[in-house]
Scaffold this motif. Structure first.
Motif, PDB file in Angstrom:
ATOM      1  N   LEU A 125       0.843  -1.187   0.000  1.00  0.00           N
ATOM      2  CA  LEU A 125       0.000   0.000   0.000  1.00  0.00           C
ATOM      3  C   LEU A 125       0.885   1.246   0.000  1.00  0.00           C
ATOM      4  O   LEU A 125       1.647   1.471   0.933  1.00  0.00           O
ATOM      5  CB  LEU A 125      -0.914   0.006   1.225  1.00  0.00           C
ATOM      6  CG  LEU A 125      -1.972  -1.101   1.250  1.00  0.00           C
ATOM      7  CD1 LEU A 125      -2.671  -1.151   2.601  1.00  0.00           C
ATOM      8  CD2 LEU A 125      -2.988  -0.900   0.121  1.00  0.00           C
ATOM      9  N   PRO A 126       0.801   2.072  -1.046  1.00  0.00           N
ATOM     10  CA  PRO A 126       1.710   3.215  -1.168  1.00  0.00           C
ATOM     11  C   PRO A 126       1.352   4.356  -0.224  1.00  0.00           C
ATOM     12  O   PRO A 126       0.205   4.497   0.210  1.00  0.00           O
ATOM     13  CB  PRO A 126       1.556   3.636  -2.626  1.00  0.00           C
ATOM     14  CG  PRO A 126       0.169   3.215  -2.987  1.00  0.00           C
ATOM     15  CD  PRO A 126      -0.094   1.958  -2.209  1.00  0.00           C
ATOM     16  N   SER A 127       2.362   5.149   0.076  1.00  0.00           N
ATOM     17  CA  SER A 127       2.180   6.356   0.868  1.00  0.00           C
ATOM     18  C   SER A 127       3.142   7.403   0.332  1.00  0.00           C
ATOM     19  O   SER A 127       4.323   7.116   0.133  1.00  0.00           O
ATOM     20  CB  SER A 127       2.454   6.086   2.353  1.00  0.00           C
ATOM     21  OG  SER A 127       2.167   7.234   3.133  1.00  0.00           O
ATOM     22  N   GLY A 128       2.638   8.597   0.060  1.00  0.00           N
ATOM     23  CA  GLY A 128       3.479   9.646  -0.505  1.00  0.00           C
ATOM     24  C   GLY A 128       3.101  11.010   0.040  1.00  0.00           C
ATOM     25  O   GLY A 128       2.278  11.124   0.964  1.00  0.00           O
ATOM     26  N   SER A 129       3.673  12.050  -0.524  1.00  0.00           N
ATOM     27  CA  SER A 129       3.440  13.401  -0.022  1.00  0.00           C
ATOM     28  C   SER A 129       2.002  13.860  -0.232  1.00  0.00           C
ATOM     29  O   SER A 129       1.490  14.681   0.530  1.00  0.00           O
ATOM     30  CB  SER A 129       4.400  14.381  -0.696  1.00  0.00           C
ATOM     31  OG  SER A 129       4.237  14.352  -2.110  1.00  0.00           O
ATOM     32  N   VAL A 211      -4.216   5.643   9.460  1.00  0.00           N
ATOM     33  CA  VAL A 211      -4.466   7.043   9.094  1.00  0.00           C
ATOM     34  C   VAL A 211      -4.364   7.176   7.586  1.00  0.00           C
ATOM     35  O   VAL A 211      -3.403   6.713   6.972  1.00  0.00           O
ATOM     36  CB  VAL A 211      -3.432   7.994   9.746  1.00  0.00           C
ATOM     37  CG1 VAL A 211      -3.603   9.409   9.204  1.00  0.00           C
ATOM     38  CG2 VAL A 211      -3.592   7.999  11.254  1.00  0.00           C
ATOM     39  N   PHE A 212      -5.371   7.820   7.008  1.00  0.00           N
ATOM     40  CA  PHE A 212      -5.376   8.107   5.570  1.00  0.00           C
ATOM     41  C   PHE A 212      -5.587   9.602   5.374  1.00  0.00           C
ATOM     42  O   PHE A 212      -6.471  10.198   5.977  1.00  0.00           O
ATOM     43  CB  PHE A 212      -6.488   7.318   4.876  1.00  0.00           C
ATOM     44  CG  PHE A 212      -6.605   7.592   3.409  1.00  0.00           C
ATOM     45  CD1 PHE A 212      -5.806   6.924   2.501  1.00  0.00           C
ATOM     46  CD2 PHE A 212      -7.524   8.515   2.933  1.00  0.00           C
ATOM     47  CE1 PHE A 212      -5.917   7.183   1.133  1.00  0.00           C
ATOM     48  CE2 PHE A 212      -7.643   8.771   1.584  1.00  0.00           C
ATOM     49  CZ  PHE A 212      -6.834   8.106   0.679  1.00  0.00           C
ATOM     50  N   ASP A 213      -4.783  10.193   4.523  1.00  0.00           N
ATOM     51  CA  ASP A 213      -4.885  11.630   4.254  1.00  0.00           C
ATOM     52  C   ASP A 213      -4.477  11.846   2.803  1.00  0.00           C
ATOM     53  O   ASP A 213      -3.307  11.709   2.450  1.00  0.00           O
ATOM     54  CB  ASP A 213      -3.963  12.399   5.203  1.00  0.00           C
ATOM     55  CG  ASP A 213      -4.035  13.906   5.000  1.00  0.00           C
ATOM     56  OD1 ASP A 213      -4.674  14.343   4.031  1.00  0.00           O
ATOM     57  OD2 ASP A 213      -3.437  14.642   5.803  1.00  0.00           O
ATOM     58  N   ALA A 214      -5.434  12.172   1.936  1.00  0.00           N
ATOM     59  CA  ALA A 214      -5.129  12.312   0.514  1.00  0.00           C
ATOM     60  C   ALA A 214      -5.854  13.501  -0.093  1.00  0.00           C
ATOM     61  O   ALA A 214      -6.991  13.817   0.284  1.00  0.00           O
ATOM     62  CB  ALA A 214      -5.506  11.036  -0.246  1.00  0.00           C
TER      63      ALA A 214
END
Length: 419
Positions: A125-129, A211-214
């Motif tokens: 599962l990717p996570s980026g800026s 936590v998810f923030d997009a």
């Protein structure tokens, strides 16, 4: 005294919602045991259709039962958070208890293989800026060696596959504060606490936080955000702020239609399904199957879609013990039948699951989505066609999901019935 395991899963909002978490970090005073535990290298297993099907089934089963217990309420759950907390717990199970947990978590996939699959999935599962997805796990157990012995082999597996933090603690007010501070920190402040008290027969808590923030791939323009109306589950008209967008991924089945709206870099998306006129929201949810949902999310139609999405935010909480027993995890909750002999042993009696609490929060606005989920398990002794434009206006109850675009699995799934 009834012994119990508590499961808590926090804010979901993975989809279109934004959650703002602020505040200074509070120091955890419990003894962190990770300095003495080194994660062993594991390879994981390549995800296959059997595993993916099992997770779609788990997601829908949890969602449907949660809705059945929360009629006329907004519902939001994180199947991934629940699965990870229960999987950690399942590594301490044996016998029939283990078999029932394996059936629920993976449709009969063994716990050893589930560890490998979940390790691969979580790490894929990717996570980026522009799209943050953080997953944290922790285990807290009572620092009372004459009363509780926790096996090193159990703790090692949770570190190897779930990167769990380990804390030995006196289970007093300091521990209560530490656990709630950990939850607050690992949900970016969306969930402030998971515990109100620690009972005398609590011996362990297993906690997952997500936590998810997009941000939206294409932000809403100011002129596309306007006052409108939403007809709630009781037929009452409510004032809302509606956000208009142009999408290209149209989804539908025999009973509903909707759209997919991607977040930045298109690693994750928000998906919404609005039941057809004449089909109630609860009729539609009951008609959902693993096959229909998988087909809907994977076989979208490329066409112009004018979509209207309301801004909304809410919290949700459900105690899942009865629900999980309906879904087949029975022995784990029985003080006499539960077998957690691979987790440890207590001089005061048998170890079993007493309660499972799931907490979530969601907020959707013009900028994107922020979400968090916490699952706590407490152990006690005992190409676009311009001529076929679709219009989807989410102005009455609808189902929504936050999905990862690689597998289409819902990280969060909910239903909005009122605003």
């Amino acid at each position: 005294m009834r012994k119990s395991i508590r499961l808590l899963t926090g804010v979901l909002l993975l989809f279109v919602f934004m959650i703002f978490l602020m505040g200074c970090r509070k120091q955890i005073k419990s003894k962190n045991l990770l300095s003495g535990v080194v994660a062993e290298k594991v390879s994981g297993k390549v995800l296959n259709q059997t595993f993916l099907d099992s997770q779609f089934s788990l997601s829908l089963n949890l969602f449907k039962e949660s809705v059945n217990e929360s009629l006329n309420e907004n519902v939001l759950i994180s199947p991934l958070s629940v699965a990870l907390a229960l999987a950690m717990t399942g590594n301490g199970a044996d016998g029939v208890t283990k078999s029932q947990m394996e059936e629920f978590l993976g449709g009969g996939i063994t716990m050893d293989d589930l560890n490998e699959y979940l390790y691969t999935y979580v790490n894929s599962l990717p996570s980026g800026s522009n799209y943050k997805l953080n997953i944290a796990n922790s285990i807290w157990y009572r620092d009372q060696e004459e009363r509780l012995k926790v096996y090193d082999s159990f703790l090692q597996k949770t570190v190897n596959y779930y990167d769990a933090e380990l804390y030995k603690s006196p289970f007093d007010d300091t521990t209560l504060s530490d656990i709630n501070n950990w939850v607050d920190k690992n949900t970016d402040g969306m969930i402030k606490k998971i515990l109100d008290k620690i009972d005398p027969d609590h011996i362990m808590f297993l906690i997952n936080a997500i936590v998810f923030d997009a941000k939206w791939n294409i932000p809403y323009k100011k002129d596309d955000v306007n006052p409108n109306k939403f007809t709630d589950i009781n037929g009452d008209l409510k004032d809302v702020t509606m956000m208009k967008s142009n999408e290209i991924d149209y989804i539908f089945d025999d009973y509903a239609k909707g759209f997919i709206r991607p977040y930045k870099d298109e690693k994750y998306s928000f998906a919404a399904l609005l039941p057809n006129e004449g089909v109630s929201i609860y009729e539609y949810i009951n008609l959902l199957t693993k096959e229909s949902l998988t087909n809907t999310l994977n076989n979208y139609e490329r066409t112009e879609v004018t979509a209207f999405t309301p801004k909304f935010s809410y919290s949700y909480e459900i105690e899942m013990s009865d629900l999980l027993q309906k879904l087949g995890i029975n022995d784990a909750f029985d003080p006499m039948s539960a077998d957690f002999s691979k987790m440890g042993k207590s001089s005061a009696g048998n170890i079993f699951i007493g309660d499972v609490l799931h907490k979530t929060y969601i907020s959707v606005d013009e900028k994107g989505t922020k979400a968090a989920a916490v699952t706590k398990i407490g152990m006690k002794e005992t190409a676009v066609d311009p001529f076929s434009e679709k219009i989807i206006k989410l102005d009455r109850p609808f189902v929504y999901m936050i999905i990862d675009n690689q597998t289409k699995l819902p990280i969060f799934i909910g239903v909005l019935v009122t605003v």
